[in-house]
Design a protein around this motif. Sequence first.
Motif, short mmCIF file in Angstrom:
data_model
loop_
_atom_site.label_atom_id
_atom_site.label_comp_id
_atom_site.label_asym_id
_atom_site.label_seq_id
_atom_site.Cartn_x
_atom_site.Cartn_y
_atom_site.Cartn_z
N ASN A 171 0.87 -1.18 0.17
CA ASN A 171 0.08 0.13 -0.02
C ASN A 171 0.96 1.29 -0.09
O ASN A 171 1.59 1.40 0.98
CB ASN A 171 -0.98 0.01 1.29
N THR A 172 0.60 2.07 -1.12
CA THR A 172 1.32 3.30 -1.14
C THR A 172 0.32 4.32 -0.92
O THR A 172 -0.68 4.68 -1.43
CB THR A 172 2.05 3.56 -2.58
N THR A 173 0.72 5.15 0.10
CA THR A 173 -0.38 6.39 0.28
C THR A 173 0.37 7.92 0.40
O THR A 173 1.38 7.96 0.95
CB THR A 173 -0.97 5.96 1.74
N LEU A 174 -0.26 8.68 -0.22
CA LEU A 174 0.15 10.05 -0.31
C LEU A 174 -0.88 10.77 0.71
O LEU A 174 -1.99 10.86 0.19
CB LEU A 174 0.39 10.44 -1.71
N LEU A 175 -0.60 11.62 1.65
CA LEU A 175 -1.42 12.41 2.50
C LEU A 175 -0.95 13.91 2.68
O LEU A 175 0.15 14.12 2.73
CB LEU A 175 -1.36 11.80 4.02
N GLN A 176 -1.80 14.59 2.54
CA GLN A 176 -1.85 16.08 2.93
C GLN A 176 -2.81 16.54 4.00
O GLN A 176 -3.95 15.73 4.18
CB GLN A 176 -2.28 17.04 1.76
N GLY A 177 -2.09 17.25 4.85
CA GLY A 177 -3.03 17.69 5.98
C GLY A 177 -2.41 18.56 7.04
O GLY A 177 -1.49 19.31 6.73
N ILE A 178 -2.72 18.76 8.21
CA ILE A 178 -2.29 19.70 9.28
C ILE A 178 -1.79 18.53 10.42
O ILE A 178 -2.31 17.59 10.59
CB ILE A 178 -3.20 20.68 9.67
N ASN A 179 -1.02 19.30 11.14
CA ASN A 179 -0.66 18.68 12.48
C ASN A 179 -0.71 20.02 13.52
O ASN A 179 -0.32 20.96 13.08
CB ASN A 179 1.04 18.33 12.51
N ILE A 180 -1.27 19.60 14.62
CA ILE A 180 -1.34 20.61 15.57
C ILE A 180 -0.62 20.22 16.76
O ILE A 180 -0.77 19.04 17.42
CB ILE A 180 -2.82 20.86 16.12
N MET A 181 0.62 20.99 17.35
CA MET A 181 1.64 20.54 17.95
C MET A 181 1.61 21.41 19.22
O MET A 181 1.58 22.53 19.32
CB MET A 181 3.05 20.41 17.51
N SER A 182 1.40 20.88 20.55
CA SER A 182 1.63 21.77 21.85
C SER A 182 3.12 22.20 21.89
O SER A 182 4.00 21.83 21.42
CB SER A 182 1.38 20.66 22.87
N PRO A 183 3.35 23.37 22.48
CA PRO A 183 4.60 23.88 22.73
C PRO A 183 5.20 23.21 23.89
O PRO A 183 4.71 22.36 24.49
CB PRO A 183 4.15 25.40 23.51
N GLY A 184 6.67 23.29 23.77
CA GLY A 184 7.51 22.70 24.52
C GLY A 184 8.56 21.93 24.03
O GLY A 184 8.46 21.33 22.86
N ASN A 185 9.86 22.03 24.45
CA ASN A 185 11.03 21.25 24.04
C ASN A 185 11.31 19.84 24.28
O ASN A 185 11.55 19.01 23.55
CB ASN A 185 12.19 22.35 24.22
N ALA A 186 11.10 19.53 25.75
CA ALA A 186 11.64 18.49 26.14
C ALA A 186 10.50 17.54 25.54
O ALA A 186 10.89 16.26 25.36
CB ALA A 186 11.58 18.35 27.84
N VAL A 187 9.16 17.73 25.84
CA VAL A 187 8.14 16.65 25.63
C VAL A 187 6.98 17.57 24.98
O VAL A 187 6.77 18.54 25.61
CB VAL A 187 7.34 15.98 26.86
N SER A 188 6.36 17.18 23.82
CA SER A 188 5.31 17.86 23.24
C SER A 188 4.33 17.18 22.68
O SER A 188 4.76 15.87 22.17
CB SER A 188 5.82 18.94 22.18
#
Length: 215
Positions: free
Chosen positions: A126-143
Amino acid sequence: MKRILSICLGLLIFMNTTVGQIVGGSNSYSRSDNSQTSVVKNHLFGILSVPLGDFGSKDMYNAKVGYGLGYQILAGSGLIKYSSQILLTYNSAKWSFTDYRREYDYYTHNWYGYYDIYTYNLGFLNTTLLQGINIMSPGNAVSFYGELSTGISMLAYTGDFSDADMEFSVPIRVGAGVAFNKRINLGLKYMTDVIKFTDDKINCSQLNLTVGLMF
């Protein structure tokens, strides 16, 4: 296989073109209230593919837990990142069918029955191409982050059914994960996917466990 490799190369070119358009050909942009830098991140990850629905059902495709690789480009500033990624997963399967037959013996003038067992070994690439968004919380050590994306999926058969036509579909992928020091990335993603095989619609959803490195 050559056709699949050509498709993958074309998708990678498309991904880089898309990200280039997102960042406007530059690594930075300015807003009226503040100056921000648009960061481009590469994400290379391994995939553990768990087939669900008809894909993993013993009565249907009977696909086993598989594996794969993925490459993702994240671009943007702030909490929302634009995502472009390509996934390549492989799941094997073994089909066994039992067929009961009856034949007439002209010498004894009796009917007798016997079973024929047919076994097929095949795989799903299965070959899949995806477009979308990521929502990431702030933080350097763990996010923490969430993902929503859609695109196009191409399912090719290998093994005893390698001459079957490639199937195309439009999947939707949602998931979440955690990043450590903005480098090590662990994720759990669910991809719903329905393909049309002859006149039937088949649920080929899968659960992806991902471990990757961002750079």
